[in-house]
Design a protein around this motif. Structure first.
Motif, PDB file in Angstrom:
ATOM      1  N   PRO A   1       0.839  -1.204   0.000  1.00 43.93           N
ATOM      2  CA  PRO A   1       0.000   0.000   0.000  1.00 43.93           C
ATOM      3  C   PRO A   1       0.874   1.254   0.000  1.00 43.93           C
ATOM      4  CG  PRO A   1      -0.580  -1.465   1.833  1.00 43.93           C
ATOM      5  CD  PRO A   1       0.673  -1.991   1.215  1.00 43.93           C
ATOM      6  N   PRO A   2       0.329   2.359  -0.446  1.00 39.75           N
ATOM      7  CA  PRO A   2       1.098   3.601  -0.398  1.00 39.75           C
ATOM      8  C   PRO A   2       1.530   3.910   1.043  1.00 39.75           C
ATOM      9  CG  PRO A   2      -0.949   3.912  -1.630  1.00 39.75           C
ATOM     10  CD  PRO A   2      -1.009   2.562  -1.009  1.00 39.75           C
ATOM     11  N   SER A   3       2.709   4.454   1.196  1.00 39.25           N
ATOM     12  CA  SER A   3       3.261   4.731   2.538  1.00 39.25           C
ATOM     13  C   SER A   3       2.382   5.689   3.339  1.00 39.25           C
ATOM     14  CB  SER A   3       4.676   5.290   2.409  1.00 39.25           C
ATOM     15  OG  SER A   3       4.654   6.495   1.659  1.00 39.25           O
ATOM     16  N   TYR A   4       1.657   6.545   2.674  1.00 43.44           N
ATOM     17  CA  TYR A   4       0.822   7.539   3.351  1.00 43.44           C
ATOM     18  C   TYR A   4      -0.583   7.029   3.665  1.00 43.44           C
ATOM     19  CZ  TYR A   4      -0.638   7.855  -1.481  1.00 43.44           C
ATOM     20  OH  TYR A   4      -1.060   7.527  -2.748  1.00 43.44           O
ATOM     21  N   PHE A   5      -0.927   5.812   3.225  1.00 43.88           N
ATOM     22  CA  PHE A   5      -2.308   5.358   3.331  1.00 43.88           C
ATOM     23  C   PHE A   5      -2.808   5.353   4.769  1.00 43.88           C
ATOM     24  CE2 PHE A   5      -5.825   2.429   3.644  1.00 43.88           C
ATOM     25  CZ  PHE A   5      -6.649   2.902   2.627  1.00 43.88           C
ATOM     26  N   GLU A   6      -2.076   4.740   5.675  1.00 41.63           N
ATOM     27  CA  GLU A   6      -2.507   4.665   7.080  1.00 41.63           C
ATOM     28  C   GLU A   6      -2.617   6.056   7.690  1.00 41.63           C
ATOM     29  OE1 GLU A   6      -3.876   3.505  10.675  1.00 41.63           O
ATOM     30  OE2 GLU A   6      -3.758   2.237   8.896  1.00 41.63           O
ATOM     31  N   ARG A   7      -1.688   6.937   7.363  1.00 41.67           N
ATOM     32  CA  ARG A   7      -1.725   8.307   7.884  1.00 41.67           C
ATOM     33  C   ARG A   7      -3.007   9.021   7.457  1.00 41.67           C
ATOM     34  NH1 ARG A   7       1.878  11.840   4.581  1.00 41.67           N
ATOM     35  NH2 ARG A   7      -0.045  11.970   3.390  1.00 41.67           N
ATOM     36  N   ASP A   8      -3.366   8.878   6.188  1.00 37.52           N
ATOM     37  CA  ASP A   8      -4.521   9.584   5.637  1.00 37.52           C
ATOM     38  C   ASP A   8      -5.842   8.850   5.846  1.00 37.52           C
ATOM     39  OD1 ASP A   8      -2.643  11.394   4.806  1.00 37.52           O
ATOM     40  OD2 ASP A   8      -2.771  10.877   2.683  1.00 37.52           O
ATOM     41  N   ASN A   9      -5.770   7.555   6.175  1.00 39.84           N
ATOM     42  CA  ASN A   9      -6.969   6.719   6.319  1.00 39.84           C
ATOM     43  C   ASN A   9      -6.846   5.831   7.559  1.00 39.84           C
ATOM     44  OD1 ASN A   9      -8.262   7.173   3.454  1.00 39.84           O
ATOM     45  ND2 ASN A   9      -6.091   6.803   3.126  1.00 39.84           N
TER      46      ASN A   9
ATOM     47  N   LYS B   1      -9.008  -0.670   6.342  1.00 44.49           N
ATOM     48  CA  LYS B   1      -8.273  -1.871   5.921  1.00 44.49           C
ATOM     49  C   LYS B   1      -7.911  -1.787   4.443  1.00 44.49           C
ATOM     50  CE  LYS B   1      -9.945  -4.949   9.382  1.00 44.49           C
ATOM     51  NZ  LYS B   1      -9.272  -6.054   9.917  1.00 44.49           N
ATOM     52  N   ILE B   2      -6.724  -2.291   4.163  1.00 46.40           N
ATOM     53  CA  ILE B   2      -6.242  -2.362   2.785  1.00 46.40           C
ATOM     54  C   ILE B   2      -5.351  -3.604   2.677  1.00 46.40           C
ATOM     55  CG2 ILE B   2      -4.238  -0.892   3.197  1.00 46.40           C
ATOM     56  CD1 ILE B   2      -4.686   0.297   0.364  1.00 46.40           C
ATOM     57  N   GLU B   3      -5.327  -4.207   1.525  1.00 47.85           N
ATOM     58  CA  GLU B   3      -4.526  -5.399   1.311  1.00 47.85           C
ATOM     59  C   GLU B   3      -3.042  -5.097   1.472  1.00 47.85           C
ATOM     60  OE1 GLU B   3      -6.746  -4.017  -0.658  1.00 47.85           O
ATOM     61  OE2 GLU B   3      -8.071  -5.491  -1.569  1.00 47.85           O
ATOM     62  N   ASP B   4      -2.243  -6.141   1.703  1.00 47.09           N
ATOM     63  CA  ASP B   4      -0.790  -5.977   1.788  1.00 47.09           C
ATOM     64  C   ASP B   4      -0.184  -5.703   0.415  1.00 47.09           C
ATOM     65  OD1 ASP B   4      -0.752  -6.399   4.538  1.00 47.09           O
ATOM     66  OD2 ASP B   4      -0.499  -8.570   4.315  1.00 47.09           O
TER      67      ASP B   4
ATOM     68  N   TYR C   1      -4.347  -4.751  -6.307  1.00 50.29           N
ATOM     69  CA  TYR C   1      -4.910  -3.670  -7.109  1.00 50.29           C
ATOM     70  C   TYR C   1      -5.637  -2.639  -6.243  1.00 50.29           C
ATOM     71  CZ  TYR C   1      -4.067  -6.881 -10.981  1.00 50.29           C
ATOM     72  OH  TYR C   1      -3.489  -7.714 -11.894  1.00 50.29           O
ATOM     73  N   PHE C   2      -5.980  -3.020  -5.018  1.00 48.65           N
ATOM     74  CA  PHE C   2      -6.671  -2.155  -4.060  1.00 48.65           C
ATOM     75  C   PHE C   2      -8.042  -1.721  -4.579  1.00 48.65           C
ATOM     76  CE2 PHE C   2      -2.053  -1.038  -3.280  1.00 48.65           C
ATOM     77  CZ  PHE C   2      -1.876  -2.012  -2.316  1.00 48.65           C
ATOM     78  N   CYS C   3      -8.710  -2.619  -5.270  1.00 44.29           N
ATOM     79  CA  CYS C   3     -10.080  -2.372  -5.714  1.00 44.29           C
ATOM     80  C   CYS C   3     -10.706  -3.710  -6.074  1.00 44.29           C
ATOM     81  CB  CYS C   3     -10.118  -1.430  -6.917  1.00 44.29           C
ATOM     82  SG  CYS C   3      -9.400  -2.112  -8.421  1.00 44.29           S
ATOM     83  N   GLU C   4     -12.022  -3.717  -6.139  1.00 44.99           N
ATOM     84  CA  GLU C   4     -12.731  -4.899  -6.621  1.00 44.99           C
ATOM     85  C   GLU C   4     -13.025  -4.782  -8.110  1.00 44.99           C
ATOM     86  OE1 GLU C   4     -12.402  -4.968  -2.702  1.00 44.99           O
ATOM     87  OE2 GLU C   4     -13.691  -3.403  -3.518  1.00 44.99           O
ATOM     88  N   LEU C   5     -13.194  -3.554  -8.588  1.00 50.26           N
ATOM     89  CA  LEU C   5     -13.536  -3.326  -9.993  1.00 50.26           C
ATOM     90  C   LEU C   5     -12.676  -2.231 -10.595  1.00 50.26           C
ATOM     91  CD1 LEU C   5     -17.445  -3.123  -9.744  1.00 50.26           C
ATOM     92  CD2 LEU C   5     -16.095  -5.086 -10.486  1.00 50.26           C
ATOM     93  N   PHE C   6     -12.356  -2.427 -11.839  1.00 50.24           N
ATOM     94  CA  PHE C   6     -11.796  -1.358 -12.673  1.00 50.24           C
ATOM     95  C   PHE C   6     -12.895  -0.931 -13.626  1.00 50.24           C
ATOM     96  CE2 PHE C   6      -7.895  -3.629 -11.592  1.00 50.24           C
ATOM     97  CZ  PHE C   6      -7.022  -2.580 -11.300  1.00 50.24           C
ATOM     98  N   VAL C   7     -13.029   0.361 -13.818  1.00 55.96           N
ATOM     99  CA  VAL C   7     -13.871   0.860 -14.911  1.00 55.96           C
ATOM    100  C   VAL C   7     -12.924   1.622 -15.831  1.00 55.96           C
ATOM    101  CG1 VAL C   7     -15.754   2.362 -15.618  1.00 55.96           C
ATOM    102  CG2 VAL C   7     -15.980   0.983 -13.537  1.00 55.96           C
ATOM    103  N   PHE C   8     -12.717   1.066 -17.025  1.00 56.07           N
ATOM    104  CA  PHE C   8     -11.897   1.720 -18.030  1.00 56.07           C
ATOM    105  C   PHE C   8     -12.812   2.493 -18.962  1.00 56.07           C
ATOM    106  CE2 PHE C   8      -8.667  -1.127 -16.574  1.00 56.07           C
ATOM    107  CZ  PHE C   8      -7.498  -0.405 -16.753  1.00 56.07           C
ATOM    108  N   CYS C   9     -12.617   3.790 -18.984  1.00 56.13           N
ATOM    109  CA  CYS C   9     -13.369   4.679 -19.858  1.00 56.13           C
ATOM    110  C   CYS C   9     -12.592   4.766 -21.170  1.00 56.13           C
ATOM    111  CB  CYS C   9     -13.508   6.054 -19.209  1.00 56.13           C
ATOM    112  SG  CYS C   9     -14.220   5.987 -17.554  1.00 56.13           S
ATOM    113  N   LEU C  10     -13.240   4.398 -22.252  1.00 57.78           N
ATOM    114  CA  LEU C  10     -12.573   4.303 -23.546  1.00 57.78           C
ATOM    115  C   LEU C  10     -13.106   5.369 -24.495  1.00 57.78           C
ATOM    116  CD1 LEU C  10     -13.032   0.445 -24.012  1.00 57.78           C
ATOM    117  CD2 LEU C  10     -11.138   1.626 -22.868  1.00 57.78           C
ATOM    118  N   HIS C  11     -12.223   6.263 -24.902  1.00 64.24           N
ATOM    119  CA  HIS C  11     -12.598   7.229 -25.932  1.00 64.24           C
ATOM    120  C   HIS C  11     -11.914   6.777 -27.211  1.00 64.24           C
ATOM    121  CE1 HIS C  11     -13.168  10.929 -28.178  1.00 64.24           C
ATOM    122  NE2 HIS C  11     -14.200  11.098 -27.370  1.00 64.24           N
TER     123      HIS C  11
END
Length: 187
Positions: A98-106, A110-113, A116-126
């Protein structure tokens, strides 16, 4: 120079920023990301929270704790300010920690060790590459891929767009909320 100039108010500043950075048909990469996130937020509605300011590991969240669903919004455009994209690629951004600042800011979130730190990606395609027809602020010109992180091989960092389009079917903005709900219900 006159010192009698009126100090702009907040609305004046916002109006100037919006006009100068978002009124062109082809957007700067960082500004296009803001538009992509706004498009997804507008499709999902008020039950989803935008948490992606700064360098947060995910952009949108529904619920909290172990019941939360996190979305990272990404975008690809075939037309850039500098020309056409030669090899459009989805970048997933697997992180070994995780980003080094994550615990400080949040604190306490809980976050994984690693991951991807998400369940879903939404890719916006132009996908409009013609300079004369492209308008990256027009929702009708965008398509959206909803990709569950669990569908990706562990530690996968990227995939060429053509391969992704063989695996997942893009939807228009009008079908985005339903697609996200359908995929989220299978998590």
């Amino acid at each position: 120079m006159s010192g009698d100039k009126k100090i702009p108010d907040r609305e004046d500043v916002l109006s100037t920023v919006i006009e100068s950075m978002y009124s062109t048909r082809i957007l700067n990469n960082s500004h296009r990301g803001d538009v992509a996130e706004a498009l997804v937020m507008m499709a999902l509605g008020d039950e989803w929270n935008f948490v992606g300011l700064g360098w947060h590991p995910w952009d949108l969240q529904y619920g909290s704790g172990s019941n939360r669903i996190r979305i990272q919004v990404k975008n690809i455009a075939l037309r850039q300010i500098w020309g056409k994209t030669k090899s459009p690629t989805l970048v997933f951004g697997w992180k070994s920690n995780p980003p080094s600042y994550f615990e400080r800011d949040n604190p306490g979130v809980k976050i994984e060790d690693e991951g991807y730190f998400c369940e879903l990606f939404v890719f916006c395609l132009h996908l409009e590459s013609d300079k004369e027809n492209a308008d990256q602020v027009d929702p009708r010109q965008w398509k959206f891929l909803v990709i569950p992180a669990k569908d990706l091989k562990s530690k996968r960092k990227s995939m060429v767009l053509s391969k992704a389009l063989d695996k997942w079917t893009p939807v228009k903005w009008t079908g985005l909320e339903e697609k996200i709900e359908t995929v989220a219900n299978k998590l």
